[in-house]
Design a protein around this motif. Structure first.
Motif, PDB file in Angstrom:
ATOM      1  N   VAL A  18       0.832  -1.203   0.000  1.00  0.00           N
ATOM      2  CA  VAL A  18       0.000   0.000   0.000  1.00  0.00           C
ATOM      3  C   VAL A  18       0.866   1.252   0.000  1.00  0.00           C
ATOM      4  O   VAL A  18       0.356   2.366   0.147  1.00  0.00           O
ATOM      5  CB  VAL A  18      -0.973   0.022   1.197  1.00  0.00           C
ATOM      6  N   GLY A  19       2.185   1.066  -0.172  1.00  0.00           N
ATOM      7  CA  GLY A  19       3.069   2.203  -0.326  1.00  0.00           C
ATOM      8  C   GLY A  19       3.389   2.933   0.963  1.00  0.00           C
ATOM      9  O   GLY A  19       3.005   2.525   2.056  1.00  0.00           O
ATOM     10  N   SER A  20       4.078   4.038   0.808  1.00  0.00           N
ATOM     11  CA  SER A  20       4.533   4.828   1.950  1.00  0.00           C
ATOM     12  C   SER A  20       3.426   5.758   2.441  1.00  0.00           C
ATOM     13  O   SER A  20       2.341   5.829   1.854  1.00  0.00           O
ATOM     14  CB  SER A  20       5.742   5.668   1.538  1.00  0.00           C
ATOM     15  N   ALA A  21       3.727   6.495   3.489  1.00  0.00           N
ATOM     16  CA  ALA A  21       2.764   7.465   4.023  1.00  0.00           C
ATOM     17  C   ALA A  21       2.462   8.567   3.015  1.00  0.00           C
ATOM     18  O   ALA A  21       1.447   9.257   3.122  1.00  0.00           O
ATOM     19  CB  ALA A  21       3.299   8.070   5.318  1.00  0.00           C
ATOM     20  N   MET A  22       3.344   8.737   2.034  1.00  0.00           N
ATOM     21  CA  MET A  22       3.090   9.731   0.985  1.00  0.00           C
ATOM     22  C   MET A  22       2.321   9.127  -0.182  1.00  0.00           C
ATOM     23  O   MET A  22       1.525   9.805  -0.833  1.00  0.00           O
ATOM     24  CB  MET A  22       4.424  10.317   0.505  1.00  0.00           C
ATOM     25  N   ASP A  23       2.548   7.839  -0.467  1.00  0.00           N
ATOM     26  CA  ASP A  23       1.826   7.181  -1.561  1.00  0.00           C
ATOM     27  C   ASP A  23       0.342   7.036  -1.236  1.00  0.00           C
ATOM     28  O   ASP A  23      -0.522   7.245  -2.096  1.00  0.00           O
ATOM     29  CB  ASP A  23       2.386   5.772  -1.810  1.00  0.00           C
ATOM     30  N   PHE A  41       0.456   3.893  -7.943  1.00  0.00           N
ATOM     31  CA  PHE A  41       0.704   5.098  -7.158  1.00  0.00           C
ATOM     32  C   PHE A  41       1.916   4.960  -6.239  1.00  0.00           C
ATOM     33  O   PHE A  41       2.176   5.836  -5.422  1.00  0.00           O
ATOM     34  CB  PHE A  41      -0.544   5.438  -6.331  1.00  0.00           C
ATOM     35  N   LEU A  42       2.671   3.862  -6.364  1.00  0.00           N
ATOM     36  CA  LEU A  42       3.829   3.646  -5.506  1.00  0.00           C
ATOM     37  C   LEU A  42       5.041   4.425  -6.010  1.00  0.00           C
ATOM     38  O   LEU A  42       5.294   4.487  -7.218  1.00  0.00           O
ATOM     39  CB  LEU A  42       4.191   2.152  -5.458  1.00  0.00           C
ATOM     40  N   ASP A  43       5.810   4.986  -5.070  1.00  0.00           N
ATOM     41  CA  ASP A  43       7.069   5.613  -5.476  1.00  0.00           C
ATOM     42  C   ASP A  43       8.138   4.535  -5.638  1.00  0.00           C
ATOM     43  O   ASP A  43       7.919   3.353  -5.344  1.00  0.00           O
ATOM     44  CB  ASP A  43       7.491   6.687  -4.457  1.00  0.00           C
ATOM     45  N   GLU A  44       9.316   4.925  -6.123  1.00  0.00           N
ATOM     46  CA  GLU A  44      10.363   3.948  -6.433  1.00  0.00           C
ATOM     47  C   GLU A  44      10.835   3.197  -5.199  1.00  0.00           C
ATOM     48  O   GLU A  44      11.140   2.000  -5.253  1.00  0.00           O
ATOM     49  CB  GLU A  44      11.541   4.651  -7.119  1.00  0.00           C
ATOM     50  N   SER A  45      10.886   3.880  -4.067  1.00  0.00           N
ATOM     51  CA  SER A  45      11.327   3.235  -2.841  1.00  0.00           C
ATOM     52  C   SER A  45      10.363   2.127  -2.421  1.00  0.00           C
ATOM     53  O   SER A  45      10.785   1.025  -2.028  1.00  0.00           O
ATOM     54  CB  SER A  45      11.452   4.272  -1.715  1.00  0.00           C
ATOM     55  N   SER A  46       9.067   2.396  -2.500  1.00  0.00           N
ATOM     56  CA  SER A  46       8.065   1.394  -2.133  1.00  0.00           C
ATOM     57  C   SER A  46       8.091   0.219  -3.104  1.00  0.00           C
ATOM     58  O   SER A  46       7.932  -0.946  -2.695  1.00  0.00           O
ATOM     59  CB  SER A  46       6.670   2.021  -2.108  1.00  0.00           C
TER      60      SER A  46
END
Length: 426
Positions: free
Chosen positions: A178-183, A238-243
């Protein structure tokens, strides 16, 4: 005067069913110990704000299902405190982590719990208002490796091992990110936008969730809404590269250790504290509500409830539903005692008790009859309660040769008292 009964949504657990519960809990403790987890026991009620802030005020749990009351103030100058029976235990474990400054050790805290939780929801098969969970959490400062995807994979591998050792076959692992707190906020915004034109076509619960907590819509099992849900945006977009890298590393570790899984893009889990990895173990024997257990990563929960940065991952296993699965698979251990000691006359009762004590101290499970029973009744009782019966009459007492009958095979043998334990263990 009406007969008092257990409150709706609760029930009594009685023998022989409780033996299966003990088997599950003993197996869990044994497996967790091999992974170096220790047990934590938190209070069954907490300050209501712990769940409002940690779980999320707009979740169904907090908004509809909690048992909450105002605790009376001790003095007029004090304000009454709002207390809640715990609806889940992750928030309580993290609260204990913060309160007892466990992060200052600089080590990962690997903690498990077994106990009751409470939610005011509609009782149904396998779901109760007082229900039982087995859960575990891995939490600690980032310097201890708490953010590592290896921790996620290790927890999942441990759960696969636990289910296997419980004798559960046919389990299925689904995972997602579900991605990071920003995703997550970006995805929630996209969901709200997509649900706007179609939410009026959905069931009443999903119409409400579309406004208050859109992620919960994806968990819906309502058959009439599935076509709409299948067309909603996917979190993977909607995930960033880190996630993305974190999730890929979790999958790689699972592949390396041979734990099978499926990526389910709809698996988001609706609690506010989840980030990155989420997962569920399911089983077809449970019907539409087929989740055995679920969990995920909660990297920001400690900060949400006022603690230091302490990424973590955990799970909760519904013990009630797990028991149903074991019963359906006939994977329960036998409930019978190893032996039924039958004294043949009331005067032999004390000596029979001594024999039963010897057998129990050798680790056998023993039922003790009564010398007042007729022989036929002793056999009837023994057949209901034990695998074998040990006849203890005056001849057996004097000779030291005991008569043992196996109820399953019908075989009856004479055994020296000194050799009786291995015979009864067979």
């Amino acid at each position: 005067m009406s007969t008092l009964k257990a409150v709706r949504g609760t029930r009594d657990l009685l023998p022989p069913e409780t033996e299966l519960w003990n088997f599950v809990e003993e197996t869990a403790r044994r497996v967790f110990a091999r992974y170096n987890f220790g047990e934590i026991r938190t209070p069954v009620f907490e300050d209501t704000q712990l769940f409002a802030r940690g779980v999320g005020e707009e979740t169904d749990i907090v908004s509809k299902e909690m048992y909450t009351w105002e605790d009376r103030a001790r003095a007029q100058s004090e304000k009454a405190q709002s207390l809640t029976l715990r609806p889940e235990n992750t928030a309580g474990v993290v609260r204990a982590y913060i309160e007892h400054k466990l992060g200052e050790t600089g080590l990962l805290q690997k903690l498990y719990y077994i106990g009751p939780q409470f939610r005011r929801e509609r009782p149904q098969k396998g779901r109760y208002r007082q229900f039982y969970q087995i859960g575990a959490e891995v939490i600690g400062p980032p310097s201890a490796g708490s953010e590592s995807p290896l921790r996620d994979a290790e927890v999942l591998e441990m759960l696969a091992t636990l289910l296997d050792e419980l004798g559960i076959t046919g389990w299925h692992l689904e995972i997602n990110s579900v991605g990071s707190a920003m995703d997550r906020p970006r995805y929630v915004a996209a969901l709200r936008e997509a649900l706007g034109p179609v939410k009026h076509l959905m069931c009443e619960d999903n119409q409400r969730r579309a406004e208050t907590n859109p992620l919960r819509v994806l968990d819906s099992k309502d058959p009439g809404d599935q076509e709409i849900i299948d067309k909603l945006p996917k979190i993977a977009d909607f995930l960033d590269e880190s996630s993305k890298a974190h999730f890929a590393a979790v999958c790689a570790a699972l592949n390396a250790c041979g734990v099978p899984y499926t990526v389910n893009p709809r698996l988001v889990r609706g609690l506010d504290y989840y980030t990155r990895t989420t997962f569920e173990f399911t089983h077809g024997g449970l019907g539409a509500q087929n989740a055995l257990l679920g969990g995920g990563r909660y990297d920001g929960l400690s900060e949400i409830i006022g603690g230091p940065k302490a990424p973590g991952i955990g799970f909760a296993m519904g013990e009630d539903r797990l028991i149903l699965t074991l019963e359906a698979q006939a994977a329960a251990r036998t409930n019978l005692a190893d032996a039924y000691v039958a004294p043949m006359g009331e005067g032999l009762n004390p000596a029979a008790l001594k024999l039963a004590r010897e057998l129990r101290r050798a680790g056998l499970r023993v039922e003790l009859g009564d010398g007042g029973f007729r022989l036929k009744k002793s056999f009837e009782m023994g057949n209901k309660l034990a695998r074998k019966i040990v006849l203890f009459g005056e001849d057996e007492q004097q000779s030291g040769i005991l008569t043992v009958k196996d109820f399953a095979s019908g075989e009856q043998v004479k055994v020296p008292r000194a050799d009786i334990v291995p015979v009864l263990r067979k």
